[in-house]
Design a protein around this motif. Sequence first.
Motif, PDB file in Angstrom:
ATOM      1  N   VAL A 155       0.836  -1.205   0.000  1.00  0.00           N
ATOM      2  CA  VAL A 155       0.000   0.000   0.000  1.00  0.00           C
ATOM      3  C   VAL A 155       0.872   1.256   0.000  1.00  0.00           C
ATOM      4  CG1 VAL A 155      -1.716   1.319   1.336  1.00  0.00           C
ATOM      5  CG2 VAL A 155      -1.991  -1.138   1.020  1.00  0.00           C
ATOM      6  N   GLY A 156       2.028   1.188   0.637  1.00  0.00           N
ATOM      7  CA  GLY A 156       2.955   2.317   0.571  1.00  0.00           C
ATOM      8  C   GLY A 156       3.360   2.632  -0.860  1.00  0.00           C
ATOM      9  N   LEU A 157       3.599   1.600  -1.665  1.00  0.00           N
ATOM     10  CA  LEU A 157       3.933   1.811  -3.077  1.00  0.00           C
ATOM     11  C   LEU A 157       2.735   2.358  -3.852  1.00  0.00           C
ATOM     12  CD1 LEU A 157       6.006  -1.432  -3.775  1.00  0.00           C
ATOM     13  CD2 LEU A 157       6.858   0.845  -3.182  1.00  0.00           C
ATOM     14  N   ILE A 158       1.550   1.854  -3.536  1.00  0.00           N
ATOM     15  CA  ILE A 158       0.336   2.367  -4.185  1.00  0.00           C
ATOM     16  C   ILE A 158       0.165   3.854  -3.886  1.00  0.00           C
ATOM     17  CG2 ILE A 158      -2.189   2.227  -4.229  1.00  0.00           C
ATOM     18  CD1 ILE A 158      -1.849  -0.805  -3.606  1.00  0.00           C
ATOM     19  N   HIS A 159       0.358   4.239  -2.629  1.00  0.00           N
ATOM     20  CA  HIS A 159       0.212   5.645  -2.248  1.00  0.00           C
ATOM     21  C   HIS A 159       1.236   6.524  -2.960  1.00  0.00           C
ATOM     22  CE1 HIS A 159      -2.061   4.703   1.758  1.00  0.00           C
ATOM     23  NE2 HIS A 159      -2.797   4.513   0.680  1.00  0.00           N
ATOM     24  N   ARG A 160       2.438   5.993  -3.162  1.00  0.00           N
ATOM     25  CA  ARG A 160       3.466   6.755  -3.873  1.00  0.00           C
ATOM     26  C   ARG A 160       2.991   7.082  -5.294  1.00  0.00           C
ATOM     27  NH1 ARG A 160       9.294   4.082  -4.777  1.00  0.00           N
ATOM     28  NH2 ARG A 160       9.018   3.714  -2.530  1.00  0.00           N
ATOM     29  N   VAL A 161       2.399   6.090  -5.956  1.00  0.00           N
ATOM     30  CA  VAL A 161       1.933   6.297  -7.326  1.00  0.00           C
ATOM     31  C   VAL A 161       0.683   7.176  -7.352  1.00  0.00           C
ATOM     32  CG1 VAL A 161       1.079   5.132  -9.399  1.00  0.00           C
ATOM     33  CG2 VAL A 161       2.991   4.155  -8.104  1.00  0.00           C
ATOM     34  N   LEU A 162      -0.217   7.003  -6.390  1.00  0.00           N
ATOM     35  CA  LEU A 162      -1.397   7.868  -6.330  1.00  0.00           C
ATOM     36  C   LEU A 162      -0.984   9.332  -6.226  1.00  0.00           C
ATOM     37  CD1 LEU A 162      -3.739   5.858  -3.903  1.00  0.00           C
ATOM     38  CD2 LEU A 162      -3.996   6.106  -6.379  1.00  0.00           C
ATOM     39  N   ALA A 163       0.037   9.600  -5.423  1.00  0.00           N
ATOM     40  CA  ALA A 163       0.512  10.987  -5.271  1.00  0.00           C
ATOM     41  C   ALA A 163       1.032  11.534  -6.596  1.00  0.00           C
ATOM     42  CB  ALA A 163       1.596  11.056  -4.197  1.00  0.00           C
ATOM     43  N   GLU A 164       1.705  10.684  -7.385  1.00  0.00           N
ATOM     44  CA  GLU A 164       2.203  11.124  -8.689  1.00  0.00           C
ATOM     45  C   GLU A 164       1.062  11.541  -9.611  1.00  0.00           C
ATOM     46  OE1 GLU A 164       4.725   8.228 -10.496  1.00  0.00           O
ATOM     47  OE2 GLU A 164       5.997   7.988  -8.721  1.00  0.00           O
ATOM     48  N   PHE A 165      -0.113  10.971  -9.400  1.00  0.00           N
ATOM     49  CA  PHE A 165      -1.277  11.278 -10.240  1.00  0.00           C
ATOM     50  C   PHE A 165      -2.261  12.210  -9.529  1.00  0.00           C
ATOM     51  CE2 PHE A 165       0.590   7.794 -12.435  1.00  0.00           C
ATOM     52  CZ  PHE A 165       0.158   7.869 -13.736  1.00  0.00           C
ATOM     53  N   ASP A 166      -1.776  12.876  -8.469  1.00  0.00           N
ATOM     54  CA  ASP A 166      -2.580  13.860  -7.730  1.00  0.00           C
ATOM     55  C   ASP A 166      -3.871  13.274  -7.173  1.00  0.00           C
ATOM     56  OD1 ASP A 166      -0.729  15.973  -8.182  1.00  0.00           O
ATOM     57  OD2 ASP A 166      -1.556  16.244 -10.200  1.00  0.00           O
ATOM     58  N   LEU A 167      -3.804  12.050  -6.726  1.00  0.00           N
ATOM     59  CA  LEU A 167      -4.953  11.403  -6.088  1.00  0.00           C
ATOM     60  C   LEU A 167      -4.693  11.268  -4.593  1.00  0.00           C
ATOM     61  CD1 LEU A 167      -5.729   8.559  -8.646  1.00  0.00           C
ATOM     62  CD2 LEU A 167      -7.149  10.559  -8.182  1.00  0.00           C
ATOM     63  N   PRO A 168      -5.731  11.416  -3.765  1.00  0.00           N
ATOM     64  CA  PRO A 168      -5.552  11.265  -2.313  1.00  0.00           C
ATOM     65  C   PRO A 168      -5.098   9.857  -1.949  1.00  0.00           C
ATOM     66  CG  PRO A 168      -7.701  12.228  -2.847  1.00  0.00           C
ATOM     67  CD  PRO A 168      -7.121  11.728  -4.133  1.00  0.00           C
TER      68      PRO A 168
END
Length: 416
Positions: A155-168
């Motif tokens: 989930v930490g990796l998922i959050h890293r990618v979500l941030a790159e796409f400006d998603l919470p």
Amino acid sequence: MNTVTPLLQETKSASASVRRLSSEQKTALLDRLADVVLENTTAILAENQKDLDAMPDNDPKKDRLLLNEKRIADLAESLRTVAQLPDPNGEVLLERTIEQGLQLRKLAVPLGVVGVIYESRPNVTLDVASLCLRSGNACVLKGGKEAHHSNLALVGLIHRVLAEFDLPAATVALMPPDRAVVNELLTATRYIDIIIPRGSDSLIQYVRQNSLVPTIETGAGVCHTYVEQTADLEKARDIVINAKVSRPSVCNSLDGILVDRAVAAEFLPMLVDGFTKWNVEVFADEEAFEILSAVAYPALQRAQLSDFGREFLDYKCAVKVVGGLDEALSHIQTYSSRHSESIISRDSALVDRFLGEVDAAAVYANASTRFTDGGVFGLGAEIGISTQKLHARGPFALEKLVTEKWVVVGDGQVRW
């Protein structure tokens, strides 16, 4: 334990953000996540090892918990596959103009917030996240404590990618491992649109009985293979051994073998070499026990009634000799979890009866039940195998993570 309601509120709000993504943006996000997962293979394996070290070696769930380089590579490939699947969100299911001049469209739209409660399997974390993101949903993940280090890493990796796409970050929310969280999720009707339990039968039944949120059952698999008297017995041997030993800890593995009385004395000894290699413990009815005793099968027990209908999730199975198709069908109807059932036969009429009459999400003729899988069926990945009949049955995958919305456009029409 503090309440998780604030996090659920954030996830509900985040669902609007992911719903606004274009199909191309979702494809790019999942492709990027696949890259990040592969780049961090070593870190993922290190966290997974912490979970493995805490689980006894004889726990049948350990194989479900295990990640290795191949499994991580397969997860990354699954992410890329889901990324290329048709986006179900916004599909026009029906379009017409009614008599009053109103223009009607029925659209596929995301469910909203999908909650998944699961045990052991860290792969579910990526499977659920990818399917939810591709279909425009946010998700709430409640993994078990036995996989918590692995789930945190993923989930930490998922959050890293979500941030790159400006998603919470709350678009994919990982709940604490505490069991008390489960009851809060089951009553969170304002924030979660659907709950999907994936794991043991006890987990599934608990969620069914206690959830105020609509529930879809997945996971429990009590699967049978019926060897009918006209079967090619060498093929039947290979199918039965594969279904039992290739990966016994998964829900599509074989739990019950039904053998036609006419071929039982010939067929059952054919299993001995393959089963002995894997030390498969056999719980046999009286007839099967006598046959296997005569060939000195070492891991043999007399079956109790409770052994039929058990999901073993281990190198164990039940064996029963039956007097034909009708008795096999009756046994399956009584003990099946309605997951996957197979017949091995060269009699096309009996095969057709079996395929038509067995009440299961997947039915097979002359093949292993191990194929029941969203990825194998060309669905990219799955949240689980649904054994119920409403909304989804079989692999619960991308196409089922949407519901319907009617859009009605008029020009001043009123109805008295």
